[in-house]
Design a protein around this motif. Structure first.
Motif, PDB file in Angstrom:
ATOM      1  N   ALA A  34     -10.218  10.687  -1.462  1.00 21.42           N
ATOM      2  CA  ALA A  34      -9.868   9.988  -0.286  1.00 21.42           C
ATOM      3  C   ALA A  34      -8.449   9.344  -0.097  1.00 21.42           C
ATOM      4  N   ALA A  35      -8.107   9.069   0.801  1.00 23.00           N
ATOM      5  CA  ALA A  35      -6.889   7.932   1.047  1.00 23.00           C
ATOM      6  C   ALA A  35      -7.445   6.860   2.424  1.00 23.00           C
ATOM      7  N   ARG A  83      -2.575   4.697   1.423  1.00 21.53           N
ATOM      8  CA  ARG A  83      -2.273   5.114  -0.076  1.00 21.53           C
ATOM      9  C   ARG A  83      -3.721   6.081  -0.193  1.00 21.53           C
ATOM     10  N   MET A  84      -3.402   6.935  -1.391  1.00 26.19           N
ATOM     11  CA  MET A  84      -4.598   7.432  -1.770  1.00 26.19           C
ATOM     12  C   MET A  84      -5.441   6.424  -2.559  1.00 26.19           C
ATOM     13  N   THR A  85      -6.660   6.608  -2.621  1.00 32.88           N
ATOM     14  CA  THR A  85      -7.734   5.578  -3.434  1.00 32.88           C
ATOM     15  C   THR A  85      -8.327   6.208  -4.442  1.00 32.88           C
ATOM     16  N   LEU A 128       0.909  -1.271  -0.022  1.00 33.15           N
ATOM     17  CA  LEU A 128       0.044   0.062   0.064  1.00 33.15           C
ATOM     18  C   LEU A 128       0.972   1.385   0.088  1.00 33.15           C
ATOM     19  N   ASP A 129       1.857   1.379   0.766  1.00 35.99           N
ATOM     20  CA  ASP A 129       2.700   2.296   0.868  1.00 35.99           C
ATOM     21  C   ASP A 129       3.577   2.582  -0.407  1.00 35.99           C
ATOM     22  N   ALA A 130       3.979   1.561  -1.035  1.00 40.81           N
ATOM     23  CA  ALA A 130       4.658   1.934  -2.489  1.00 40.81           C
ATOM     24  C   ALA A 130       3.845   2.339  -3.380  1.00 40.81           C
ATOM     25  N   GLU A 139      -3.197  17.535   0.468  1.00 36.30           N
ATOM     26  CA  GLU A 139      -4.138  17.022   1.477  1.00 36.30           C
ATOM     27  C   GLU A 139      -4.029  15.506   1.595  1.00 36.30           C
ATOM     28  N   LEU A 140      -4.049  14.750   0.541  1.00 41.10           N
ATOM     29  CA  LEU A 140      -3.830  13.217   0.454  1.00 41.10           C
ATOM     30  C   LEU A 140      -2.419  12.651   1.094  1.00 41.10           C
ATOM     31  N   ASP A 141      -1.373  13.395   0.764  1.00 41.15           N
ATOM     32  CA  ASP A 141      -0.056  13.093   1.101  1.00 41.15           C
ATOM     33  C   ASP A 141       0.103  13.079   2.773  1.00 41.15           C
TER      34      ASP A 141
END
Length: 386
Positions: free
Chosen positions: A342-343, A333-335, A299-301, A316-318
């Motif tokens: 959203a994240a 992660r963002m989605t 997810l992080d990658a 904002e997502l970051d």
């Protein structure tokens, strides 16, 4: 977030607006994409799951060629359309989603009569949870029943995509409607977007003491605007230069050659899609062999790739992703399509309160809008309610 009407209240609201009982009520959920972003229209792999928030439509057939639609949200009255004059240019706001489905069904040879429709939805708008596809899938499921069309799920997926592409004007793939139509409780939908082959993959969150937290940044986005379309154009250019039908046909081993043939920006777009496809496959294998607690690094990658290579994240997502990780998330992660929305954060259930508080504090300190934060679980897909 909006609280949904009960089925009885939705029926009562329909009677109030149209003077009769609906023929039935149908529901279709929004979705969270666990991993696999912008891979669907590249004929690659995705891993979404349906969520408990849904669009619900009460529908009653008419004996003429008039469609009347109204929603429980906003201040708009009943919108009436003559099916003999149905036009994308005349469809406004949310009405383009049900009308687009009517258009696609009619184009496919289904005889769609007039009908009255009342929409209620608690899928957050603009949050990257596919509120528009939830509406389309609810309407498609209702019309499939009411018109006795007996269309299989594969056709419903393609018809809602066609409505989205050619009536709404958004160049989306098939992931969102596939999740909404195929979703099952306790599972993610592993989808091959080339041939629609789908498998359910266990997503045993509660059994492993985990939860998925959605952080709606309140930064609105739209798939019909230029950012999404330009990313898709870059992917198509990359596939053309590399001599493949779609980026799905490239592997990690092809990236060295791609770096020498593509301009720097196009290469980064291609690299995201190729590596994201690989991450989806790795996530599916990990969920089957080890369980959800081991997918955090993937997810992080994925987020790093969307932020740096595909460039569809935002401040904002970051901030949501970084803060959630710092407060105890296993991965985040963002989605969704990006440029807002959203994240998601995969968290141990005991960390929910600290993660919520940390993200809210971070947004407040940065001067951002207060985010909506809520948990989701894999839920049932589109269905007739009554």
């Amino acid at each position: 977030m909006t609280s949904p009407l009960s089925t009885a209240d939705l029926q009562a609201a329909f009677r109030e607006r149209f003077g009769s009982d609906p023929d039935g009520v149908w529901a279709a959920p929004g979705r969270v994409n666990l991993i696999g972003e912008h891979t669907d229209y590249n004929e690659g792999f995705v891993l979404p799951f349906a969520i408990g928030m849904s669009a619900r439509v009460a529908v009653s057939l008419r004996t003429d060629r008039t469609v009347r639609v109204v929603s429980t949200f906003g201040n708009h009255g009943v919108v009436s359309t003559d099916l003999n004059k149905l036009s994308a240019a005349d469809a406004k706001g949310w009405t383009k989603y049900p009308l687009g489905v009517v258009w696609a069904f009619t184009e496919a040879g289904v005889d769609v009569p007039g009908f009255d429709l009342l929409l209620d939805s608690d899928v957050p708008l603009g949050a990257g949870l596919s509120s528009s596809h939830a509406i389309e899938c609810a309407v498609a499921t209702a019309l499939n029943d009411l018109c006795a069309a007996d269309l299989p799920v594969e056709r419903l997926v393609l018809l809602t995509q066609r409505a989205e592409n050619f009536f709404v004007g958004a160049p989306t793939g098939i992931m969102d409607q596939s999740a909404s139509l195929r979703g099952r409780e306790g599972a993610a939908v592993f989808l091959d977007c080339r041939d629609q082959h789908a498998e359910l993959v266990p997503l045993a969150l509660a059994e492993n003491g985990l939860a998925i937290l959605v952080i709606d940044t309140k930064v609105s986005h739209s798939h019909s605007t230029g950012g999404y379309a330009s990313r898709r154009a870059s992917c198509e250019l990359g596939a053309e230069v590399m001599g493949v039908k779609a980026l799905r046909d490239l592997t990690l081993d092809d990236l060295a050659e791609a770096a020498g043939l593509l301009d720097e920006e196009t290469f980064r777009r291609v690299r995201h899609v190729v590596t994201e496809d690989a991450r989806v496959l790795d996530t599916v294998e990990t969920l089957r062999d080890k369980g959800p607690a081991d997918i955090g690094a993937l997810l992080d990658a994925s987020h790093a790739s969307m932020r740096d290579d595909f460039e569809i994240s935002c401040a904002e997502l970051d901030l949501a992703v970084e803060t959630a990780r710092g407060a105890g998330a296993i991965g985040a992660r963002m989605t969704g399509g990006g440029f807002g929305g959203a994240a998601i954060a995969l968290i141990p259930v005991e960390q929910e309160a600290p993660v919520r508080a940390a993200v809210a504090d971070a947004f407040r300190a940065a001067g951002y809008k207060e985010p909506d934060i809520f948990t989701v679980t894999p839920a049932e897909g589109a269905r007739r309610v009554i």
